[in-house]
Design a protein around this motif. Structure first.
Motif, short mmCIF file in Angstrom:
data_model
loop_
_atom_site.label_atom_id
_atom_site.label_comp_id
_atom_site.label_asym_id
_atom_site.label_seq_id
_atom_site.Cartn_x
_atom_site.Cartn_y
_atom_site.Cartn_z
N LYS A 60 30.74 35.29 40.71
CA LYS A 60 30.84 33.75 40.42
C LYS A 60 31.67 33.10 41.40
CE LYS A 60 30.15 34.15 35.37
NZ LYS A 60 29.14 35.20 35.42
N PRO A 61 31.67 31.96 41.96
CA PRO A 61 32.39 31.36 42.91
C PRO A 61 33.96 31.19 42.31
CG PRO A 61 30.39 30.08 42.44
CD PRO A 61 30.24 30.98 41.65
N LEU A 62 34.61 31.28 42.99
CA LEU A 62 36.02 31.20 42.52
C LEU A 62 36.52 30.10 41.88
CD1 LEU A 62 38.82 32.84 42.53
CD2 LEU A 62 39.30 31.91 44.72
N PRO A 63 36.06 28.80 42.41
CA PRO A 63 36.42 27.57 41.70
C PRO A 63 35.93 27.47 40.12
CG PRO A 63 35.66 27.03 43.77
CD PRO A 63 35.50 28.52 43.69
N ILE A 64 34.95 28.00 39.92
CA ILE A 64 34.15 28.13 38.66
C ILE A 64 35.11 29.36 37.79
CG2 ILE A 64 32.07 29.07 37.49
CD1 ILE A 64 31.90 26.28 38.81
N VAL A 65 35.44 30.31 38.24
CA VAL A 65 36.18 31.36 37.77
C VAL A 65 37.60 30.81 37.22
CG1 VAL A 65 37.46 33.50 37.99
CG2 VAL A 65 35.06 33.48 38.87
N ALA A 98 41.93 35.44 30.22
CA ALA A 98 41.92 34.55 31.36
C ALA A 98 42.15 35.00 32.75
CB ALA A 98 43.19 33.25 30.94
N TRP A 99 43.12 36.00 32.87
CA TRP A 99 43.61 36.52 34.13
C TRP A 99 42.42 37.64 34.54
CZ3 TRP A 99 49.69 37.40 34.27
CH2 TRP A 99 50.24 36.08 34.20
N TYR A 100 41.92 38.44 33.83
CA TYR A 100 41.19 39.58 34.28
C TYR A 100 39.75 39.69 34.04
CZ TYR A 100 46.23 40.90 35.07
OH TYR A 100 47.36 40.79 35.59
N TRP A 101 39.17 38.55 33.06
CA TRP A 101 37.89 38.89 32.52
C TRP A 101 36.86 38.82 33.83
CZ3 TRP A 101 33.90 35.18 34.12
CH2 TRP A 101 34.33 34.33 34.63
N HIS A 102 37.08 38.14 34.82
CA HIS A 102 36.14 37.95 35.90
C HIS A 102 36.05 39.33 36.84
CE1 HIS A 102 39.64 37.84 38.65
NE2 HIS A 102 39.89 37.13 37.74
N LEU A 103 36.93 40.27 36.50
CA LEU A 103 36.92 41.56 37.45
C LEU A 103 35.75 42.61 37.09
CD1 LEU A 103 40.59 42.62 37.37
CD2 LEU A 103 39.43 41.28 38.77
N ILE A 150 36.85 28.21 34.30
CA ILE A 150 36.73 29.21 33.01
C ILE A 150 38.09 29.57 32.65
CG2 ILE A 150 35.61 31.14 32.31
CD1 ILE A 150 33.18 30.51 33.95
N SER A 151 38.74 30.04 33.53
CA SER A 151 40.20 30.86 33.05
C SER A 151 41.08 29.86 32.61
CB SER A 151 40.68 31.51 34.44
OG SER A 151 40.00 32.71 34.72
N TRP A 152 41.03 28.53 33.22
CA TRP A 152 41.97 27.39 32.69
C TRP A 152 41.55 27.08 31.19
CZ3 TRP A 152 42.36 23.29 37.03
CH2 TRP A 152 43.29 23.87 37.92
N GLY A 153 40.31 27.07 30.88
CA GLY A 153 39.70 26.78 29.51
C GLY A 153 40.35 27.92 28.51
N ILE A 154 40.14 29.20 29.06
CA ILE A 154 40.76 30.30 28.26
C ILE A 154 42.19 30.19 27.94
CG2 ILE A 154 40.97 32.73 27.98
CD1 ILE A 154 38.24 32.90 29.64
N ALA A 155 43.02 30.00 29.19
CA ALA A 155 44.38 29.58 29.08
C ALA A 155 44.72 28.56 28.29
CB ALA A 155 44.85 29.75 30.55
N LEU A 156 44.09 27.71 28.02
CA LEU A 156 44.52 26.44 27.22
C LEU A 156 44.62 26.92 25.83
CD1 LEU A 156 44.96 23.41 26.58
CD2 LEU A 156 42.41 23.21 26.22
#
Length: 111
Positions: A28-33, A17-22, A36-42
């Motif tokens: 990707k736009p930050l709000p989308i990232v 959740a924290w690092y996938w987008h690197l 997505i990260s919130w979904g993974i963090a759930l």
């Protein structure tokens, strides 16, 4: 044992959740990232909360649960760093891990 397995699984999701987008997600736009990260963090929370409840019910202290989680985080992140981010491990990483394992030993000694 269920506590450690759940903590390992939860840390794999949180690290993702924290690092996938690197890698591959920087465009990707930050709000989308963030969404997505919130979904993974759930998923991470659905594993971490039971892990902590089970551990606490079996006599682990809050401090022991936290330091175990931090040690697991380093192990999981080292694998993520090498396998996903393609960054090498250095002696500094091993040194940090040894220091944290010392902290784990201090918290669990006499328990």
């Amino acid at each position: 044992m269920p506590t450690l397995l759940l903590l390992f699984a939860s840390n794999m999701f949180m690290t993702t959740a924290w690092y996938w987008h690197l890698k591959g997600g920087m465009d990707k736009p930050l709000p989308i990232v963030i969404l997505i990260s919130w979904g993974i963090a759930l998923i991470e929370y659905c594993l971490a909360v039971p892990a902590n409840r089970i551990g606490y019910a079996h006599g682990w202290t809050g401090g022991q649960l936290k330091i175990a989680q931090e040690a697991i985080t380093l192990i999981v992140f080292a694998g993520f760093m090498v396998l996903y981010l393609h960054e090498p491990l250095h002696w500094r990483h091993l040194g940090a891990f040894i220091c944290l394992m010392g902290a784990v030993a201090f918290v669990f000694v006499g328990k």
